[in-house]
Design an enzyme around this catalytic site. Structure first.
Site: not given
Length: 179
Positions: A65, A85, A112
């Site tokens: 994310c 990541e 968000e």
């Protein structure tokens, strides 16, 4: 230097930018993405966030994310962060978006407009240690049971997605990623 996040309105129109720290301290609505990577067996790749993260450290969450940079498309940001990541690339397709607001550890607030992407990958992730402490391929039904039994082990955004969409939608995403 503190990363700058894109502030948005309720329709995901960019209205400005603000530092990541301030955004999370004040609970400002900002653009984000969540990636769900499945393997050809329909299992979901989970990551355990690094213990050095400033919030939700050590908690399990979706595959990857993050937040796009100003002028960067959400898809391009998702592809960039997946490589950074988890150390691999995958073709991603957007399947949904939603808005949520929730308190997170450290007296912070996530608020968000989250774009959800899915993809397929059958290899071994090479997670960046400053981002992901660990990872696991997980059966969706077992994951549903685990999030119900031990919600404290998971990030708030991941629990929100699991609760709101459920195992059937996750299984649909797995089929979509494989097609």
């Amino acid at each position: 230097m503190d990363e700058m996040l894109i502030l948005v309105d309720a329709d995901d129109n960019a209205i400005g930018s603000q530092s990541k720290t301030r955004v999370h301290q004040q609970g400002l609505l900002h653009r984000a993405f969540s990636i769900f990577i499945f393997d050809s067996q329909g299992r979901l790749l989970l990551q355990q966030r690094a213990f050095s993260k400033y919030h939700s450290a050590g908690l399990w969450t979706n595959s990857c994310c993050g937040h796009p940079r100003w002028g960067e498309s959400t898809l391009a940001a998702a592809q960039r962060r997946l490589q950074e990541e988890m150390g691999f690339s995958a073709e991603l397709q957007q399947v949904s978006s939603f808005t949520y607001q929730a308190a997170v550890p450290g007296d912070l607030i996530e608020h968000e407009f989250d774009h959800i992407y899915v993809g397929l990958f059958d290899g071994k992730p090479q997670g960046a240690p400053e981002e992901a402490h660990s990872w696991s391929w997980t059966d969706i039904q077992q994951l549903t049971d685990e999030t119900t039994r031990n919600p404290e082990k998971f990030t708030v955004w991941f629990l929100t997605i699991m609760k709101d969409l459920g195992a059937n939608e996750m299984e649909r995403w797995a089929r979509l990623a494989a097609s």
